[in-house]
Design an enzyme around this catalytic site. Structure first.
Site, short mmCIF file in Angstrom:
data_model
loop_
_atom_site.label_atom_id
_atom_site.label_comp_id
_atom_site.label_asym_id
_atom_site.label_seq_id
_atom_site.Cartn_x
_atom_site.Cartn_y
_atom_site.Cartn_z
CG ASP A 1 -13.44 -4.12 0.02
OD1 ASP A 1 -12.66 -5.03 -0.30
OD2 ASP A 1 -13.32 -2.95 -0.37
CG ASP B 1 -1.88 -1.11 1.32
OD1 ASP B 1 -1.91 -1.93 0.38
OD2 ASP B 1 -2.63 -1.19 2.31
#
EC number: 5.3.1.16
Length: 244
Positions: free
Chosen positions: A131, A9
């Site tokens: 998600d 990330d």
């Protein structure tokens, strides 16, 4: 065969980890992203996963120059996500040399646009990030996990699987960044109902046992924190998935 997919990330070029997507709970790692990806590639990873957290917050600041450099310098497939909101953003990333683009909230909020993107760029170039959070049923979260939608996970999968969807990235957001282990039951359920969809599992991978538990269920397991923190190595992950 189930692959290990190392993940980074990035915020403004820095390698970070967030807990449950919270920018306030940020840990910065003093790694060069290109060197780290090269290390993962050398260790045997065939795919790499990058989340552009800067671009997720502000699409005008998407780290395209860095993403293009990473895509060109590594010799394995790179997939990139992070708040993709338009067809133009998908094209820009693919033009940078990215193999697959990860689309999230758009799949729920603008199905028409999402289907156009699937059709235009092809099912191999697109991964739907679904998600999930468990309410009475598994529902899909949107807006960087800030809110739960009213869409049930299995209904969303049913809709898109009939429209040519091949790849999903499914995160149990109660697990992400927590190192609490993966939700094997969730992935088994998806695999049983939708055997033709390639599932990438994400969130909570804490040990080689988690990889072992997902072998044969998922096409890939995204691992971020466990690799960055040295819990196990890419080589150990590959061996585990080959031998389990």
């Amino acid at each position: 065969m189930t692959q290990i997919i190392p993940a980074l990330d990035l915020i403004d070029g820095e390698v970070v980890r967030l807990v449950k997507g919270d920018y306030e709970q940020k840990k910065v790692y003093k790694y060069n992203p290109l060197e780290k990806f090269k290390e993962y590639e050398k260790a045997g990873a065939k795919e790499l996963h990058l989340v552009d957290l800067t671009g997720a917050k502000d699409p005008s600041k998407r780290q395209l120059a860095l993403i293009e450099k990473l895509a060109k310098e590594v010799n394995v497939n790179l997939q990139v996500g992070g708040g993709i909101r338009s067809k133009e953003e998908v094209k820009a990333l693919l033009d940078c040399g990215v193999k697959r683009v990860v689309i999230g909230s758009m799949a729920i909020k603008d199905a028409t646009l999402c289907l156009e993107i699937l059709k235009e760029f092809g099912s191999e170039a697109i991964v739907l990030a679904l998600d999930t959070i468990l309410k009475e049923d598994y529902v899909v979260a949107v807006n960087a996990w800030q809110e739960a939608s009213d869409k049930k996970l299995m209904e969303v999968l049913d809709f898109y699987s009939n429209k040519g969807l091949k790849h999903i990235l499914c995160t149990d957001i109660s697990k992400d960044g927590t190192m609490q282990g993966v939700n094997v039951r969730l992935y088994k359920l998806i695999h049983e109902i939708f055997p033709n969809i390639c599932i990438q599992a994400s969130g909570g991978v804490a040990s080689l046992k988690d990889l072992e538990n997902l072998k044969g269920i998922c096409s890939g397991v995204i691992v971020g924190k466990a690799l960055l923190d040295g819990v196990f190595s890419v080589e150990e992950g590959i061996r585990c998935l080959q031998n389990a």
